[in-house]
Design an enzyme around this catalytic site. Structure first.
Site, PDB file in Angstrom:
ATOM      1  N   ALA A  33       2.881  10.235  -5.030  1.00 26.02           N
ATOM      2  CA  ALA A  33       1.500  10.108  -4.268  1.00 26.02           C
ATOM      3  C   ALA A  33       1.625   8.878  -3.417  1.00 26.02           C
ATOM      4  O   ALA A  33       2.571   8.250  -3.122  1.00 26.02           O
ATOM      5  CB  ALA A  33       0.846   9.441  -5.715  1.00 26.02           C
ATOM      6  N   ASN A  34       0.469   8.766  -2.559  1.00 29.52           N
ATOM      7  CA  ASN A  34       0.203   7.957  -1.596  1.00 29.52           C
ATOM      8  C   ASN A  34      -0.637   6.693  -2.369  1.00 29.52           C
ATOM      9  O   ASN A  34      -1.188   6.953  -3.268  1.00 29.52           O
ATOM     10  CB  ASN A  34      -0.540   8.423  -0.463  1.00 29.52           C
ATOM     11  CG  ASN A  34       0.145   9.449   0.748  1.00 29.52           C
ATOM     12  OD1 ASN A  34       1.001   9.973   0.256  1.00 29.52           O
ATOM     13  ND2 ASN A  34      -0.290   9.320   1.895  1.00 29.52           N
ATOM     14  N   ARG A  35      -0.274   5.567  -1.705  1.00 27.82           N
ATOM     15  CA  ARG A  35      -1.181   4.416  -2.214  1.00 27.82           C
ATOM     16  C   ARG A  35      -2.415   4.615  -1.618  1.00 27.82           C
ATOM     17  O   ARG A  35      -2.809   4.924  -0.607  1.00 27.82           O
ATOM     18  CB  ARG A  35      -0.772   3.132  -1.536  1.00 27.82           C
ATOM     19  CG  ARG A  35       0.238   2.410  -2.257  1.00 27.82           C
ATOM     20  CD  ARG A  35       0.375   1.257  -1.374  1.00 27.82           C
ATOM     21  NE  ARG A  35       1.852   0.653  -1.490  1.00 27.82           N
ATOM     22  CZ  ARG A  35       2.410   0.244  -2.369  1.00 27.82           C
ATOM     23  NH1 ARG A  35       1.846   0.061  -3.509  1.00 27.82           N
ATOM     24  NH2 ARG A  35       3.760  -0.097  -2.495  1.00 27.82           N
ATOM     25  N   SER A  36      -3.434   4.623  -2.790  1.00 29.73           N
ATOM     26  CA  SER A  36      -5.080   4.665  -2.211  1.00 29.73           C
ATOM     27  C   SER A  36      -5.776   4.402  -3.528  1.00 29.73           C
ATOM     28  O   SER A  36      -5.493   4.967  -4.646  1.00 29.73           O
ATOM     29  CB  SER A  36      -5.441   6.353  -1.921  1.00 29.73           C
ATOM     30  OG  SER A  36      -6.778   6.380  -1.752  1.00 29.73           O
TER      31      SER A  36
END
Ligand code: CTP
Ligand code: CA
Length: 219
Positions: A33-36
């Site tokens: 995942a991306n950081r968000s």
């Protein structure tokens, strides 16, 4: 006497907002995942709903309450997000705030990979670019807005994304300090007319400002 300021309204307008990360499974317990945090996208959905828009908030996995008056569709992966955007069309505007994972794992393990097993060699496939696909779609919303979180050469990278993805506006977010998950953003709004530099603002104020501009643009 000054004329009263015109009332901004999005009543009768449908707006799609994507928010949060996507999760791309590796096995039943792990993902890429991306950081968000999802906070900025949720704040934008809330601000659009306050102006009367019919908001379809397509949310990746985040622990946030659904804003008042917003229709929320929860998804996990980029491909699910792309499908949910397609289902929510047609729309007058789309604001793509999600930090979509750029790659997914080719072969998702059916069982948890154990540490004692051979070290997993993940092969990855690029995910669909939801914003770029919308940019070239026959059902492209009249106003198409992308986000770009950049750590360097912010304007240059964001302007290149605006052209490549055929977006009307790119909301460039300078993340060179550590703002991920924080409550404020430093925004540069890139449009056909040039670049607007906004002071560092709380995410709610970024959202209110952007929603107002969207209402003006859709008048
Ligand atoms: N975006 C999207 N689908 C993807 C990747 C990105 O819709 N698969 C959208 C994001 O929601 C955002 C914009 O495209 O509105 C820019 O995302 P970003 O990750 O900054 O752009 P990329 O083209 O993926 O470039 P990179 O990550 O290499 O900087
Ligand atoms: Ca990306």
């Amino acid at each position: 006497m000054l004329a009263p300021a015109p009332m901004r309204s999005l009543t009768g307008k449908r707006v799609i907002v994507t928010a949060g990360p996507t999760h791309e499974p590796i096995d039943p317990v792990r993902y890429i995942a991306n950081r968000s945090s999802g906070k900025q996208g949720f704040a934008i959905a809330a601000a659009l709903a306050r102006l009367g828009a019919d908001v379809r908030l397509i949310a990746g996995p985040v622990m946030l309450p659904t804003p008042a008056g917003v229709t929320r569709i929860d998804v996990e992966t980029a491909r699910e997000m792309a499908q949910a955007v397609d289902t929510a069309l047609p729309a007058d505007a789309a604001v793509m705030v999600a930090a979509v994972a750029d790659w997914r794992v080719d072969a998702i393990a059916g069982q948890k990979i154990k540490k004692g097993d051979a070290q997993p060699a993940l092969t990855l496939t690029e995910n669909p670019d939801i914003l770029a696909e919308l940019g070239r779609s026959a059902r492209r919303p009249r106003l198409l807005i992308g986000f770009a979180a950049e750590t360097e050469r912010v304007i240059e990278h964001a302007a290149a994304k605006r052209a490549r993805k055929q977006a009307d506006w790119i909301v460039a977010n300078d993340v060179s300090g550590d703002v991920m998950g924080g409550d404020a953003n430093t925004i540069h709004l890139i449009t056909a007319d040039g670049v607007e530099h906004w002071a560092k603002l709380p995410k709610d104020e970024v959202a209110a400002r952007l929603a107002g501009k969207i209402a003006d643009a859709l008048q």
